[in-house]
Motif scaffolding. Structure first.
Motif, PDB file in Angstrom:
ATOM      1  N   SER A  46       6.738  -0.449   0.388  1.00  0.00           N
ATOM      2  CA  SER A  46       5.471   0.294   0.309  1.00  0.00           C
ATOM      3  C   SER A  46       4.710   0.252   1.627  1.00  0.00           C
ATOM      4  CB  SER A  46       4.596  -0.247  -0.827  1.00  0.00           C
ATOM      5  OG  SER A  46       4.091  -1.530  -0.497  1.00  0.00           O
ATOM      6  N   TRP A  47       4.990  -0.728   2.475  1.00  0.00           N
ATOM      7  CA  TRP A  47       4.344  -0.806   3.789  1.00  0.00           C
ATOM      8  C   TRP A  47       5.099   0.025   4.822  1.00  0.00           C
ATOM      9  CZ3 TRP A  47      -0.401  -2.557   4.198  1.00  0.00           C
ATOM     10  CH2 TRP A  47      -0.882  -3.395   3.201  1.00  0.00           C
ATOM     11  N   ILE A  48       6.362   0.351   4.502  1.00  0.00           N
ATOM     12  CA  ILE A  48       7.181   1.132   5.430  1.00  0.00           C
ATOM     13  C   ILE A  48       7.094   2.617   5.124  1.00  0.00           C
ATOM     14  CG2 ILE A  48       9.557   1.548   6.202  1.00  0.00           C
ATOM     15  CD1 ILE A  48      10.091  -1.438   5.614  1.00  0.00           C
ATOM     16  N   THR A  49       7.133   2.960   3.840  1.00  0.00           N
ATOM     17  CA  THR A  49       7.104   4.370   3.452  1.00  0.00           C
ATOM     18  C   THR A  49       6.065   4.610   2.359  1.00  0.00           C
ATOM     19  OG1 THR A  49       8.417   6.217   2.602  1.00  0.00           O
ATOM     20  CG2 THR A  49       8.987   4.045   1.794  1.00  0.00           C
ATOM     21  N   PHE A  52       6.631   7.059  -3.052  1.00  0.00           N
ATOM     22  CA  PHE A  52       6.696   6.188  -4.221  1.00  0.00           C
ATOM     23  C   PHE A  52       8.036   6.315  -4.943  1.00  0.00           C
ATOM     24  CE2 PHE A  52       5.506   4.910  -8.603  1.00  0.00           C
ATOM     25  CZ  PHE A  52       5.081   3.628  -8.309  1.00  0.00           C
ATOM     26  N   VAL A  53       8.634   7.497  -4.892  1.00  0.00           N
ATOM     27  CA  VAL A  53       9.926   7.714  -5.552  1.00  0.00           C
ATOM     28  C   VAL A  53      11.003   6.831  -4.903  1.00  0.00           C
ATOM     29  CG1 VAL A  53      11.723   9.421  -6.037  1.00  0.00           C
ATOM     30  CG2 VAL A  53       9.315  10.040  -6.285  1.00  0.00           C
ATOM     31  N   ILE A  54      10.996   6.738  -3.592  1.00  0.00           N
ATOM     32  CA  ILE A  54      11.962   5.876  -2.882  1.00  0.00           C
ATOM     33  C   ILE A  54      11.754   4.420  -3.288  1.00  0.00           C
ATOM     34  CG2 ILE A  54      12.582   4.953  -0.608  1.00  0.00           C
ATOM     35  CD1 ILE A  54      12.116   7.758   0.523  1.00  0.00           C
ATOM     36  N   GLN A  55      10.503   4.013  -3.423  1.00  0.00           N
ATOM     37  CA  GLN A  55      10.200   2.637  -3.827  1.00  0.00           C
ATOM     38  C   GLN A  55      10.717   2.351  -5.242  1.00  0.00           C
ATOM     39  OE1 GLN A  55       5.952   2.132  -3.273  1.00  0.00           O
ATOM     40  NE2 GLN A  55       6.061   3.181  -1.298  1.00  0.00           N
ATOM     41  N   VAL A  56      10.518   3.292  -6.149  1.00  0.00           N
ATOM     42  CA  VAL A  56      10.980   3.113  -7.531  1.00  0.00           C
ATOM     43  C   VAL A  56      12.505   3.068  -7.590  1.00  0.00           C
ATOM     44  CG1 VAL A  56      11.073   4.207  -9.804  1.00  0.00           C
ATOM     45  CG2 VAL A  56       8.909   4.101  -8.569  1.00  0.00           C
TER      46      VAL A  56
END
Length: 163
Positions: A46-49, A52-56
């Motif tokens: 979350s600090w890099i991108t 939110f979809v990529i994080q999930v």
């Protein structure tokens, strides 16, 4: 709501890490620990991108990998390194005790680990005061004793002396 979540994804993942770790402390099964580790990875993402979809997706893939690859190894290692421990009344079997009041097939008293227990004779023979006996089984608040040691139970060494 969606906008707030995408703007503050780091907070969402931080709360997820804490909640999942807390649930793991209640279950102690390594399942939620693996998910907490995956949420920690998503927190870092979350600090890099801001996507939110990529994080999930990273959370989901990492969770699955950790649960199916790391968790079984961790459980095997934990079970292998944890000795078989006998607890509660089962730990009393095989311990020595001393007759305080003559023990018969129906009644008697023994001193077991500093406490006085009601006792019965295993064989029905009368055991006089002062006799050293061993616990063979526990039936409620009564120990069943005999002058010879009980067969050793697996995972236990020799009987410990009574104090």
């Amino acid at each position: 709501m969606w906008e707030w979540l995408t703007d503050n994804a780091w907070l969402f993942w931080l709360v997820a890490v804490i909640v999942l770790a807390a649930v793991e402390m209640l279950t102690l099964d390594f399942l939620f620990l693996m998910m907490s580790a995956a949420a920690l990875l998503a927190f870092g993402l979350s600090w890099i991108t801001d996507n939110f979809v990529i994080q999930v997706v990273a959370f989901a893939v990492t969770s699955v990998l950790l649960i199916f690859l790391v968790r079984p190894v961790a459980l095997r290692r934990l079970n292998r390194s944890t000795p078989e421990t006998v607890s509660n009344v089962a730990r009393l079997v095989g311990l020595p005790c001393q007759v305080l009041d003559p023990v018969t097939a129906r009644s008697g008293l023994v001193r077991l680990e500093g406490d006085t227990w009601s006792a019965r004779s295993l064989t029905g023979e009368s055991l006089p005061t002062g006799t050293d006996v061993y616990v063979h089984r526990v039936e409620g608040a009564t120990v069943v004793v005999a002058p010879h040691p009980a067969p050793a139970t697996e995972g236990r060494g020799a009987p410990r002396p009574s104090f």
